[in-house]
Design a protein around this motif. Structure first.
Motif, PDB file in Angstrom:
ATOM      1  N   ALA A   1       0.823  -1.214   0.000  1.00  0.00           N
ATOM      2  CA  ALA A   1       0.000   0.000   0.000  1.00  0.00           C
ATOM      3  C   ALA A   1       0.855   1.261   0.000  1.00  0.00           C
ATOM      4  O   ALA A   1       0.476   2.278  -0.589  1.00  0.00           O
ATOM      5  CB  ALA A   1      -0.926   0.005   1.216  1.00  0.00           C
ATOM      6  N   TYR A   2       2.011   1.217   0.638  1.00  0.00           N
ATOM      7  CA  TYR A   2       2.838   2.415   0.764  1.00  0.00           C
ATOM      8  C   TYR A   2       3.404   2.882  -0.572  1.00  0.00           C
ATOM      9  O   TYR A   2       3.823   4.029  -0.704  1.00  0.00           O
ATOM     10  CB  TYR A   2       3.966   2.172   1.771  1.00  0.00           C
ATOM     11  N   ASP A   3       3.397   2.002  -1.561  1.00  0.00           N
ATOM     12  CA  ASP A   3       3.911   2.374  -2.879  1.00  0.00           C
ATOM     13  C   ASP A   3       2.800   2.412  -3.926  1.00  0.00           C
ATOM     14  O   ASP A   3       3.067   2.495  -5.113  1.00  0.00           O
ATOM     15  CB  ASP A   3       5.005   1.376  -3.311  1.00  0.00           C
ATOM     16  N   ALA A   4       1.544   2.350  -3.477  1.00  0.00           N
ATOM     17  CA  ALA A   4       0.417   2.329  -4.412  1.00  0.00           C
ATOM     18  C   ALA A   4       0.163   3.714  -4.996  1.00  0.00           C
ATOM     19  O   ALA A   4       0.508   4.742  -4.410  1.00  0.00           O
ATOM     20  CB  ALA A   4      -0.839   1.835  -3.699  1.00  0.00           C
ATOM     21  N   ASP A   5      -0.468   3.711  -6.168  1.00  0.00           N
ATOM     22  CA  ASP A   5      -0.858   4.984  -6.778  1.00  0.00           C
ATOM     23  C   ASP A   5      -2.016   5.620  -6.025  1.00  0.00           C
ATOM     24  O   ASP A   5      -2.044   6.836  -5.822  1.00  0.00           O
ATOM     25  CB  ASP A   5      -1.264   4.771  -8.244  1.00  0.00           C
ATOM     26  N   VAL A   6      -2.975   4.789  -5.627  1.00  0.00           N
ATOM     27  CA  VAL A   6      -4.186   5.303  -4.984  1.00  0.00           C
ATOM     28  C   VAL A   6      -4.555   4.435  -3.789  1.00  0.00           C
ATOM     29  O   VAL A   6      -4.564   3.203  -3.887  1.00  0.00           O
ATOM     30  CB  VAL A   6      -5.377   5.338  -5.973  1.00  0.00           C
ATOM     31  N   TYR A   7      -4.883   5.093  -2.687  1.00  0.00           N
ATOM     32  CA  TYR A   7      -5.352   4.400  -1.489  1.00  0.00           C
ATOM     33  C   TYR A   7      -6.774   4.850  -1.213  1.00  0.00           C
ATOM     34  O   TYR A   7      -7.064   6.054  -1.140  1.00  0.00           O
ATOM     35  CB  TYR A   7      -4.451   4.726  -0.300  1.00  0.00           C
ATOM     36  N   LEU A   8      -7.686   3.894  -1.061  1.00  0.00           N
ATOM     37  CA  LEU A   8      -9.085   4.196  -0.770  1.00  0.00           C
ATOM     38  C   LEU A   8      -9.303   4.170   0.738  1.00  0.00           C
ATOM     39  O   LEU A   8      -8.861   3.240   1.414  1.00  0.00           O
ATOM     40  CB  LEU A   8     -10.012   3.180  -1.440  1.00  0.00           C
ATOM     41  N   ALA A   9     -10.003   5.169   1.246  1.00  0.00           N
ATOM     42  CA  ALA A   9     -10.194   5.269   2.688  1.00  0.00           C
ATOM     43  C   ALA A   9     -11.516   5.961   2.995  1.00  0.00           C
ATOM     44  O   ALA A   9     -12.199   6.454   2.103  1.00  0.00           O
ATOM     45  CB  ALA A   9      -9.038   6.046   3.319  1.00  0.00           C
ATOM     46  N   SER A  10     -11.844   5.971   4.264  1.00  0.00           N
ATOM     47  CA  SER A  10     -12.950   6.781   4.744  1.00  0.00           C
ATOM     48  C   SER A  10     -12.495   7.444   6.035  1.00  0.00           C
ATOM     49  O   SER A  10     -11.328   7.343   6.426  1.00  0.00           O
ATOM     50  CB  SER A  10     -14.217   5.955   4.970  1.00  0.00           C
TER      51      SER A  10
END
Length: 209
Positions: A90-99
């Motif tokens: 996740a730390y190198d992902a383009d996009v992180y989905l959150a709320s």
């Protein structure tokens, strides 16, 4: 949802969006879940690597399914042979989905986590973080937001897990130190140093916990 609640939410959302802007974050208002999904996908270029922590709100607007079925590299920790390895990606992902567990009406985002994978990725790593936030999570100040995060979001979230926290049994937070507590790390996002990284879609609906 009646017309008066919808109007109030629309007006309140504009205040939140203004507050987010003052904190170097970008806000959007979506009248419906379908509008929220459309806006979210506009923020996620095809071919992007996308991942998430626990984010019920993203699933509720159909975003998780859209990313799973679309032209994206979705890193799904729930299906990974090594979940910890997937979480580290996740730390190198383009996009992180959150709320958000809660937000103030001037744009401060509050989240509580157990393992810290979610709050740490929100704080640093992914190139872009896209929040899906129902208007039910907006609070008048930081104290109210923290109380909501602990007494509403966390106590509800425990019902999903096979754990033995006091709040799962009573529905109320007692500030426990149970080995199963999910209230280990608290993240208050009050400003983004990196312009264009944090995007918050406010949805005129009750989403998540």
């Amino acid at each position: 949802m009646n017309e008066f609640v919808k109007k109030r939410n629309e007006l309140l959302a504009q205040k939140v969006i203004k507050g987010l802007g003052s904190r170097n974050m970008t806000g959007y208002y979506a009248e419906t879940k379908e509008d929220a999904l459309k806006q979210a996908l506009e923020l996620i270029p095809e071919g992007s690597s996308v991942t998430m922590g626990g984010c019920v709100s993203a699933a509720e607007i159909g975003l998780v399914q859209a990313v799973q079925e679309g032209n994206y590299n979705f890193i799904d920790r729930t299906k990974a042979e090594n979940p910890r390895e997937a979480m580290l990606q996740a730390y190198d992902a383009d996009v992180y989905l959150a709320s958000a567990n809660a937000m103030t009406d001037d744009g401060i985002i509050v989240n509580i986590d157990g393992n810290a994978n979610r709050v740490s990725a929100i704080a640093y790593g992914p190139k872009k973080v896209v929040f899906i936030v129902g208007m039910n999570k907006i609070c008048g100040d930081l104290d109210a937001a923290m109380k909501r995060a602990r007494s509403v979001a966390a106590t509800t979230n425990t019902q999903r897990f096979d754990i033995a926290t006091p709040c799962k049994q009573t529905g109320a937070c007692i500030d426990c130190k149970s080995p199963d507590t999910i209230c280990c790390q608290f993240l208050t996002t009050r400003y983004s140093r990196h312009e264009g990284r944090i995007h918050v879609i406010l949805v005129n609906d009750n989403l998540g916990f």
